[in-house]
Design a protein around this motif. Structure first.
Motif, PDB file in Angstrom:
ATOM      1  N   GLU A 264       0.722  -1.137   0.053  1.00  0.00           N
ATOM      2  CA  GLU A 264      -0.221   0.171   0.010  1.00  0.00           C
ATOM      3  C   GLU A 264       0.885   1.206   0.061  1.00  0.00           C
ATOM      4  N   ILE A 265       1.976   1.136   0.748  1.00  0.00           N
ATOM      5  CA  ILE A 265       3.029   2.235   0.926  1.00  0.00           C
ATOM      6  C   ILE A 265       3.624   2.538  -0.581  1.00  0.00           C
ATOM      7  N   VAL A 266       3.894   1.693  -1.268  1.00  0.00           N
ATOM      8  CA  VAL A 266       4.477   1.705  -2.573  1.00  0.00           C
ATOM      9  C   VAL A 266       3.451   2.213  -3.710  1.00  0.00           C
ATOM     10  N   LYS A 267       2.279   1.728  -3.547  1.00  0.00           N
ATOM     11  CA  LYS A 267       1.241   1.904  -4.407  1.00  0.00           C
ATOM     12  C   LYS A 267       1.001   3.642  -4.185  1.00  0.00           C
ATOM     13  N   SER A 268       0.831   4.172  -2.815  1.00  0.00           N
ATOM     14  CA  SER A 268       0.497   5.618  -2.609  1.00  0.00           C
ATOM     15  C   SER A 268       1.585   6.515  -3.116  1.00  0.00           C
ATOM     16  N   ILE A 269       2.873   5.888  -3.010  1.00  0.00           N
ATOM     17  CA  ILE A 269       3.953   6.656  -3.538  1.00  0.00           C
ATOM     18  C   ILE A 269       4.086   6.896  -5.114  1.00  0.00           C
TER      19      ILE A 269
END
Length: 682
Positions: A264-269
């Motif tokens: 999820e963090i990578v997707k947000s970034i």
């Protein structure tokens, strides 16, 4: 076959002068061919360099993008080297263009006289002009000059294709006129000029087709190569992109302890990078810095947005602010050092607090020194500065709308798309790497390592042997040592050189400066002889001979394998495919709907075709035309010619120069009538 009886008796009042001029019969079409070749070469060079310039500029653009991302010295050097290459190509292009312009200008200047002479003439029409031109004897005097001038003017007026048509037509017309003059001065001159002009135009059309076909082949080969390289580059780029995504995900998984949260963090970034001027690696670095100082993922991503706004889209300043803010957040203490770090990066929280609360900056500094300024106040100042009405409100969005921001956003978007290559490639390729590691890391790897050791030992033995041949040769000459590798003949040669060496050394001790120079040269020659002798003996040794035999056997085995499996044929046919021209696209599945396109591309062969150039050659045929088989064509070539035309029973009087053209036209009409009636078929 009926005879054709058309008798012509030409009483030529100009025969004496024509006969004199007929002596000047040397063909001048070589000049035309030379100039055509020069212009053709210049055209090809210009087209080739143009393509090279486009390709070099595209590569330069790619390198500039890479340098903008990394800022590394290596990438900067590549940009500089590529820029130099582009500059050199542009200079070459300008030089070729200038040379062509100068040539055309020179021909035009030289041709003014002929243009003026032509404008004073009474004849009209191409055939009349050519006939009068050749009959007057001016064709032999002007020679290639007229052809060069005319083709240059026509190329300038209608392009290189028009220039080729005119050049070939006029050159052949002049040659035909010269031949006709030798056979029948006057009438023959005009007829030869007209026939030569028609043939020359056909030849010019063929040359134009060849030029177009060469450009076509070069064009589709360039397109194919660009497509192939684009796919290869896309797979490499996509694989690299997915590798980075996997590394980012792994890093966040370690920091959070959850693969799902890391995803999820990578997707947000990725989403933020696609709508801001920041690259993905910049946002990942800032997020990891904040999380390293104790923030959870949601807080870190939220603070990253504020830091991106107050840094005005500068990745370096955002990272510096993230480091300062993260350290204050971790310690829970606001320090002057960290405030100064944020200020140097572009945002002074004390100024914002002072403007909002009315508290003086001096008082805020005093509170910092006493440890009474809180992190919440710093955070609140950042929130106010980036909220509606604040100085840095939607700063990243505004930056993303600039040229640089849009360029960055587009590159991120394309990187995500190319990541599709990598997603498929990396997933499958990882399976192969796993299998390779398992195999080569076990028994297979151990066995292969032993094989490599043995190969290395064998190579070392041969290197040592070569050194030993050299070492023993020098030892025998310089120190009179015994040898173990050289036979009696070799030992005798070394002994002779040893005596020569002693003699030169003895002379050197008593020689003056001039003699020393000569002796030194003799010593140098002796040194080269020893080196060559040692090398030759090594190369002819039994060990090296066996090595060469082994290599020859390997070459033979490789040749047999290539022939057995036919790999070379596949590659050969692929290479042949790249040499096919426009004809290859028209020779397949032709139906009625293709005829108009064929007429445009090929045109009729109304003037005949000397030889069909290849199998499956498409052609447009017309009623009354004939197509010979290969054997019939060969028989026709061996024959003495077609049916003779007998000219009898008529008398034509040539009273003035204009009568020559009239007689030629009348004669041509009679022959055409006879041919259309089936009387004359050759």
């Amino acid at each position: 076959m009926p005879d054709t009886s058309i008798v012509v008796t030409a009483q030529d009042n100009y025969s004496s002068s024509v006969k004199k001029m007929s002596k000047v019969t040397k063909a001048f079409d070589k000049d035309a061919e030379h100039m055509e070749q020069v212009l053709k070469n210049l055209s090809k060079q210009k087209a080739s360099i143009n393509l090279d310039v486009k390709k070099a500029k595209a590569e330069l653009n790619a390198l500039q993008k890479q340098f903008a991302k990394t800022g590394s010295e290596a990438d900067e050097l590549e940009v500089q080297m590529q820029q130099t290459k582009v500059d050199n190509l542009v200079r070459n292009l300008n030089l070729v263009s200038k040379t062509a312009r100068n040539a055309e200008k020179h021909m035009q200047t030289l041709g003014d006289g002929i243009v003026k002479a032509h404008n004073k003439g009474e004849a009209s029409g191409f055939n009349k002009m050519v006939g009068a031109f050749a009959a007057s004897g001016l064709g032999q005097m002007a020679g290639g000059f007229a052809v060069d001038f005319g083709s240059s003017f026509m190329a300038s007026y209608g392009g290189s294709d028009a220039g080729n048509l005119f050049s070939s037509g006029l050159s052949s017309a002049s040659s035909g006129a010269a031949i006709g003059t030798m056979l029948a001065p006057g009438i023959g001159t005009a007829v030869g000029a007209a026939a030569g002009g028609i043939i020359g135009i056909a030849q010019g059309a063929l040359k134009n087709y060849e030029n177009k076909d060469e450009f076509f082949k070069q064009s589709y080969n360039e397109a194919y190569e660009q497509g192939r390289q684009s796919t290869s580059a896309g797979i490499a780029s996509g694989s690299d992109y997915q590798s980075r995504m996997e590394q980012y995900s792994t890093s966040f998984r370690v920091m959070t302890g959850s693969q799902a949260e890391a995803g999820e963090i990578v997707k947000s970034i990725v989403g933020v990078a696609a709508t801001t001027p920041f690259a993905q690696e910049d946002l990942v670095g800032t997020t990891q810095t904040l999380m390293k100082y104790g923030m959870d993922a949601d807080a870190a991503i939220g603070k990253m947005g504020m830091l991106g706004d107050i840094s005005l889209g500068d990745a370096n300043n955002m990272q510096r602010m993230a480091d300062a803010f993260g350290k204050m957040s971790s310690s829970g203490k606001v320090t002057l050092e960290r405030i100064n770090q944020m200020t140097e990066a572009g945002f002074n929280p004390l100024t914002e607090i002072s403007e909002t609360t009315g508290e003086s900056v001096e008082n805020l500094y005093d509170r910092i020194s006493k440890g009474k300024l809180t992190l919440d106040e710093i955070t609140a100042s950042m929130e106010r500065a980036t909220s509606e009405g604040g100085m840095y409100f939607q700063s990243m969005q505004l930056q993303s709308e600039t040229f640089k921001g849009l360029k960055s956003t587009f590159e991120d978007t394309m990187a995500i798309i190319e990541g599709g290559y990598g997603e498929g490639y990396n997933k499958t390729r990882k399976e192969g790497y796993t299998d390779n590691i398992e195999a080569w890391g076990g028994t297979l790897g151990d066995a292969y390592s032993i094989m490599k050791q043995n190969i290395g030992q064998g190579q070392a033995y041969m290197d040592n042997l070569a050194d030993q041949y050299s070492r023993e040769a020098y030892a025998a000459v310089l120190t009179n040592s015994d040898t173990t590798l050289y036979d009696k003949k070799g030992q005798q040669q070394l002994a002779e050189w040893q005596q020569e060496y002693l003699r030169l050394n003895a002379q050197l001790r008593t020689a003056d400066e001039t003699e020393k120079a000569d002796i030194s040269q003799q010593l140098g020659a002796l040194d080269e002889q020893i080196q060559t002798f040692a090398t030759s003996n090594y190369e002819s040794s039994e060990q090296n001979t066996k090595l060469i035999e082994t290599e020859n056997s390997l070459i033979e085995a490789t040749k047999n394998l290539e022939m057995e499996f036919g790999n070379f044929e596949v590659e050969y046919h692929q290479g042949q495919t790249t040499t096919e021209g426009m004809a290859s696209t028209d020779a397949k599945d032709i139906d009625a709907s293709d005829m108009e396109d064929l007429r445009t591309r090929w045109g009729p062969n109304a003037w005949g075709l000397n030889s069909v150039p290849y199998d499956d050659y498409p052609a447009l045929l017309h009623q009354g035309e004939r197509v010979l088989t290969a054997s019939q064509a060969r028989e026709a070539d061996r024959s003495t010619g077609g049916d003779p035309v007998v000219l009898s029973g008529n008398t034509f009087y040539v009273r003035e120069e204009a009568d020559i053209q009239k007689v030629a036209n009348a004669l041509a009409d009679l022959i055409n009538l006879a041919r259309m009636g089936g009387v004359y078929n050759s």
